[in-house]
Design a protein around this motif. Structure first.
Motif, short mmCIF file in Angstrom:
data_model
loop_
_atom_site.label_atom_id
_atom_site.label_comp_id
_atom_site.label_asym_id
_atom_site.label_seq_id
_atom_site.Cartn_x
_atom_site.Cartn_y
_atom_site.Cartn_z
N ASP A 78 0.84 -1.21 0.00
CA ASP A 78 0.00 0.00 0.00
C ASP A 78 0.87 1.25 0.00
OD1 ASP A 78 -0.24 1.07 3.23
OD2 ASP A 78 0.51 -0.95 2.83
N LEU A 79 0.39 2.30 -0.66
CA LEU A 79 1.16 3.53 -0.81
C LEU A 79 1.47 4.15 0.55
CD1 LEU A 79 2.49 5.70 -2.54
CD2 LEU A 79 0.26 6.85 -2.69
N SER A 80 0.51 4.13 1.45
CA SER A 80 0.73 4.71 2.77
C SER A 80 1.92 4.05 3.46
CB SER A 80 -0.52 4.54 3.64
OG SER A 80 -0.27 4.97 4.96
N GLY A 81 1.95 2.73 3.45
CA GLY A 81 3.04 2.01 4.09
C GLY A 81 4.38 2.24 3.41
N ARG A 82 4.37 2.27 2.07
CA ARG A 82 5.61 2.48 1.32
C ARG A 82 6.14 3.90 1.53
NH1 ARG A 82 6.83 -1.37 -2.49
NH2 ARG A 82 7.99 0.11 -3.78
N LEU A 83 5.23 4.86 1.57
CA LEU A 83 5.64 6.24 1.77
C LEU A 83 6.17 6.45 3.19
CD1 LEU A 83 5.87 9.01 0.52
CD2 LEU A 83 3.48 9.44 1.11
N LYS A 84 5.49 5.84 4.15
CA LYS A 84 5.93 5.95 5.55
C LYS A 84 7.33 5.34 5.71
CE LYS A 84 2.77 5.03 8.53
NZ LYS A 84 1.82 4.30 9.45
N ALA A 85 7.52 4.16 5.14
CA ALA A 85 8.82 3.49 5.25
C ALA A 85 9.92 4.29 4.57
CB ALA A 85 8.74 2.10 4.62
N THR A 86 9.60 4.88 3.43
CA THR A 86 10.57 5.67 2.68
C THR A 86 10.99 6.92 3.44
OG1 THR A 86 9.77 4.84 0.56
CG2 THR A 86 10.94 6.94 0.53
N MET A 87 10.02 7.61 4.01
CA MET A 87 10.32 8.83 4.75
C MET A 87 11.09 8.53 6.04
SD MET A 87 7.05 11.35 4.33
CE MET A 87 6.67 12.13 2.76
N HIS A 88 10.70 7.48 6.75
CA HIS A 88 11.43 7.12 7.97
C HIS A 88 12.87 6.73 7.63
CE1 HIS A 88 8.58 7.51 11.20
NE2 HIS A 88 7.66 6.77 10.57
N ALA A 89 13.07 6.05 6.50
CA ALA A 89 14.43 5.69 6.08
C ALA A 89 15.27 6.95 5.88
CB ALA A 89 14.39 4.86 4.80
N GLY A 90 14.67 7.98 5.28
CA GLY A 90 15.39 9.24 5.08
C GLY A 90 15.76 9.90 6.39
N LEU A 91 14.83 9.88 7.35
CA LEU A 91 15.11 10.46 8.66
C LEU A 91 16.22 9.70 9.38
CD1 LEU A 91 11.47 11.19 9.92
CD2 LEU A 91 13.11 12.82 8.93
N ASP A 92 16.24 8.38 9.20
CA ASP A 92 17.31 7.57 9.81
C ASP A 92 18.67 7.99 9.28
OD1 ASP A 92 15.45 6.10 11.22
OD2 ASP A 92 15.42 4.43 9.80
N VAL A 93 18.74 8.20 7.97
CA VAL A 93 20.01 8.57 7.34
C VAL A 93 20.46 9.96 7.77
CG1 VAL A 93 21.13 9.07 5.12
CG2 VAL A 93 19.64 7.08 5.34
N MET A 94 19.51 10.88 7.92
CA MET A 94 19.86 12.25 8.27
C MET A 94 20.16 12.44 9.75
SD MET A 94 17.38 14.70 5.96
CE MET A 94 15.88 14.19 6.80
N ALA A 95 19.75 11.49 10.59
CA ALA A 95 19.83 11.66 12.04
C ALA A 95 21.19 12.13 12.56
CB ALA A 95 19.42 10.36 12.73
N PRO A 96 22.32 11.59 12.06
CA PRO A 96 23.62 12.03 12.60
C PRO A 96 23.94 13.50 12.33
CG PRO A 96 23.83 9.95 11.41
CD PRO A 96 22.49 10.49 11.09
N TYR A 97 23.21 14.13 11.40
CA TYR A 97 23.51 15.50 11.00
C TYR A 97 22.53 16.52 11.58
CZ TYR A 97 26.26 12.84 7.68
OH TYR A 97 27.13 11.95 7.11
N HIS A 98 21.66 16.05 12.50
CA HIS A 98 20.64 16.96 13.01
C HIS A 98 21.24 18.17 13.71
CE1 HIS A 98 17.38 18.39 15.70
NE2 HIS A 98 16.64 18.16 14.63
N ARG A 99 22.37 17.99 14.35
CA ARG A 99 22.99 19.09 15.10
C ARG A 99 23.27 20.31 14.24
NH1 ARG A 99 28.32 17.30 17.45
NH2 ARG A 99 28.38 19.50 18.00
N PHE A 100 23.62 20.10 12.98
CA PHE A 100 23.88 21.26 12.15
C PHE A 100 22.84 21.42 11.04
CE2 PHE A 100 26.01 18.26 9.35
CZ PHE A 100 26.02 18.86 8.10
#
Length: 218
Positions: free
Chosen positions: A79-101
């Motif tokens: 389902d699109l909702s699940g795929r979109l949610k998973a995709t966005m969370h994956a992006g947040l996971d990748v960006m997490a180490p850079y949140h400070r700046f």
């Protein structure tokens, strides 16, 4: 020689990105990057004309890692909702180490001429990579989006993700919990909204929205 040059370039980039994570963007200087990498300042500038170019390198690496994690996250999700949610969370996971700046990054990216401005021609490769991530999320969904929307959908989803990213930058909650909650609510909302495009009256509203989107891009 070409191989050694590429290794040096990658070394400078890796050192810079590690220093961004550890020290922050403003406190990291090209001179400090060169010293840490064991190269001359001139050599560092040869590969990257400014810190903006190094942030652009970060942007490219983040997209590559996001694509990999998102592809894994949507396996078996239809389902699109699940795929979109998973995709966005994956992006947040990748960006997490850079949140400070993150705020410093936004200050750099918001300048029209900056190579990391997502709408700048210099960011075409990174932007296309990000669009491809959301194209994969949409193309693999069942049921499929309305035919007239399919070409436009990846960019619309990417723009929504840009809004999520901006929210994430200024999210001071622990682990950016509020942003995660936003994604969990936004993904099904987008999916439900798209399902309405199959209704004739709602479809006409979509046509108007797409016409507006095309006009401002042109």
């Amino acid at each position: 020689m070409a191989g050694k040059s590429e290794q040096t370039r990658q070394l400078v980039a890796d050192v810079a990105l590690r220093m961004f994570r550890d020290l922050g963007f403003e406190k990291t200087t090209m001179r400090a990057i060169a010293a840490e990498a064991g190269v001359s300042v001139g050599n560092a500038y040869y590969y990257f004309a400014s810190k903006d170019d190094l942030v652009h390198e970060l942007y490219l690496q983040v997209q590559a890692e996001h694509a990999h994690k998102a592809a894994e996250a949507v396996v078996g999700v239809k389902d699109l909702s699940g795929r979109l949610k998973a995709t966005m969370h994956a992006g947040l996971d990748v960006m997490a180490p850079y949140h400070r700046f993150g705020a410093e990054f936004i200050a750099t990216a918001i300048r029209p001429a900056s190579p990391v401005n997502p709408f700048n021609d210099a960011s075409t490769a990174a932007r296309e990579a990000s669009l491809a991530i959301f194209r994969t999320a949409a193309d693999g969904a069942s049921p499929a989006a309305a035919r007239k929307l399919r070409a436009e959908l990846p960019e619309l989803l990417w723009l929504a993700y840009m809004g999520v990213t901006l929210f994430w930058v200024y999210d001071t909650s622990s682990g950016q919990r509020r942003t995660r909650k936003l994604v969990d609510g936004l993904a099904p909302l987008i999916a439900r909204g798209l399902s309405l495009t199959r209704i004739p009256r709602a479809s006409r509203i979509l046509d108007d929205a797409l016409d507006l989107s095309r006009s401002v891009r042109g």
